[in-house]
Design an enzyme around this catalytic site. Structure first.
Site, short mmCIF file in Angstrom:
data_model
loop_
_atom_site.label_atom_id
_atom_site.label_comp_id
_atom_site.label_asym_id
_atom_site.label_seq_id
_atom_site.Cartn_x
_atom_site.Cartn_y
_atom_site.Cartn_z
N ARG A 209 0.60 -0.03 7.82
CA ARG A 209 0.54 0.75 6.59
C ARG A 209 0.19 2.19 6.95
O ARG A 209 -0.63 2.44 7.84
CB ARG A 209 -0.50 0.17 5.61
CG ARG A 209 -0.10 -1.18 5.01
CD ARG A 209 1.13 -1.05 4.12
NE ARG A 209 1.49 -2.30 3.46
CZ ARG A 209 2.44 -3.11 3.86
NH1 ARG A 209 3.11 -2.84 4.98
NH2 ARG A 209 2.73 -4.21 3.17
N GLU A 238 3.53 7.41 1.32
CA GLU A 238 4.98 7.22 1.18
C GLU A 238 5.29 6.70 -0.24
O GLU A 238 4.48 5.99 -0.83
CB GLU A 238 5.51 6.26 2.25
CG GLU A 238 4.97 4.85 2.19
CD GLU A 238 5.50 3.97 3.33
OE1 GLU A 238 6.00 2.89 3.01
OE2 GLU A 238 5.38 4.36 4.52
N HIS A 255 9.77 3.03 7.16
CA HIS A 255 9.17 1.74 6.79
C HIS A 255 10.22 0.62 6.80
O HIS A 255 10.38 -0.12 5.83
CB HIS A 255 8.50 1.83 5.42
CG HIS A 255 7.47 0.77 5.18
ND1 HIS A 255 6.41 0.93 4.31
CD2 HIS A 255 7.33 -0.49 5.68
CE1 HIS A 255 5.67 -0.16 4.29
NE2 HIS A 255 6.21 -1.04 5.12
#
Length: 381
Positions: A209, A238, A255
């Site tokens: 993360r 994000e 991601h």
């Protein structure tokens, strides 16, 4: 039953055929009209299931996230309302492990000379993805250890809680959930002091993360020079990205470390079965029921006996720099970031290495390539 689902969760029409009416949403937040009548809600990590959303869904009885993490879900609010919940821990672990393997192979190929068992690797977080990454790096002969204070506190033997050992490792790879409280919070685990201690001979990978690393502190550190090599798949705040940080990152992606076809479909299978079970319906779907056939490709282990040859073969099947290039071109806006994730390799899905068969001549090769995540075949003598 009315099921509302993120349109980017694959194979749901097959997995939930006959279970109810399936409606899709395309944005981060489902439309209020769909929420008002939803019995079940299936989301990804981009959707915040909070009090505001739940107030719009009075009929909701079940929520599932096709992800390993749950920080985007208000679990307490679900419990208070008697709403069932499921997620997909481990579904994308092999995909993340392969992402890390490819990043490390690339980094090692740039090292002038090294002895494998003298390369110290700290895996931060010994859950599904951390162990998948660690297993592959162990197969390269690297010295892998696992930092996981919560597991260490529980008496798990293969982990440790020595933070300084992490900070002095040659390779640091992050695989923790995002937590903000408790005994071992992970938000800004890598803050200014930790980042200042890193040097140019190290590799820092974050495929967990974004906020596990303080991105502003990281930018401040890399601007000083003599920075560590960086591989970032996740970003604090994000889909907003700290654009000034990106030029200093060696491999930057939006991601997608866990976005292999097997990983995404595996998550869909897990939450679909959980939904069916919650509503008392048969729940027996498997990955093979909905996954396209394997794209078998065979290679002799004799041609993969060097780091260079293994790195080149891995790139043939998953080239990190293709994702890096698209991210730098399109991913620095919120719209571009979301679009890259939403449309990730739709035309040519990323398949996991298990689709590739390595023909091995001895048991050592056989074990190594299985650990690396490939299928392997041992020739009989």
């Amino acid at each position: 039953m009315k099921i509302v689902a993120d349109q980017n969760i694959p194979a749901l029409s097959d997995l939930l055929s006959g279970a109810g009416t399936l409606s899709y949403f395309s944005e981060r937040i489902p439309p209020q009209k769909l929420l008002a009548e939803a019995d079940a809600l299936l989301v990804r990590s981009v959707t915040q299931v909070d009090e505001v959303l739940l107030e719009q869904a009075p009929e909701l009885k079940f929520v599932a996230s096709a992800t390993i993490g749950t920080e985007h879900i208000n679990l307490q609010a679900l419990e208070e309302r008697g709403i069932g919940f499921a997620h997909a821990p481990g579904a994308n672990a092999q995909s993340v492990g392969e992402y890390v393997l490819c990043a490390v192979l690339n980094w090692l190929s740039d090292q002038p000379r090294y002895v494998a068992d003298e390369i110290d690797v700290a895996i931060v977080g010994a859950g599904h993805t951390g162990k998948a990454a660690g297993k592959r790096l162990e197969a390269l002969g690297l010295n892998v250890h696992y930092y996981d204070p919560p597991l260490c506190k529980k008496g798990v033997k293969f982990v440790h809680d020595h933070w300084q050992r992490v900070l002095t490792a040659d390779i640091i790879s992050c695989h923790v959930p995002l937590t903000r409280d408790g005994d071992f919070p992970t938000q800004h685990l890598f803050e200014n002091t930790a980042l200042q201690s890193l040097h140019s001979q190290q590799l820092l990978i974050n495929a967990s993360r974004g906020a596990v690393i303080d991105n502003n502190a990281l930018l401040e550190r890399v601007e000083q020079g003599e920075r560590p090599s960086l591989v970032l798949d996740v970003w604090e705040n994000e889909p907003e990205v700290l654009s000034g940080l990106v030029p200093y990152v060696d491999i930057a992606t939006p991601h997608i470390a866990g976005h292999s076809l097997e990983g995404k479909v595996g998550g869909a299978v897990m939450i679909s079965n959980a939904l069916l079970e919650h509503f008392g319906k048969p729940a027996d779907k498997t990955l093979s029921d909905v996954l396209p056939g394997k794209a078998w490709n065979e290679r002799d282990a004799g041609g993969l006996n060097s780091l260079e040859s293994l790195n080149l073969w891995a790139k043939e099947h998953y080239d990190l720099f293709r994702d890096d290039e698209l991210f730098r071109q399109q991913g620095l806006t919120t719209e571009g970031f979301d679009s890259l994730r939403r449309n990730y390799r739709k035309e040519s899905p990323r398949r996991e290495f298990i689709n590739q068969v390595v023909t091995c001549h001895n048991s050592e090769q056989y074990i190594q390539f299985l650990q690396l995540g490939f299928s392997a075949r041992l020739l009989s003598k």
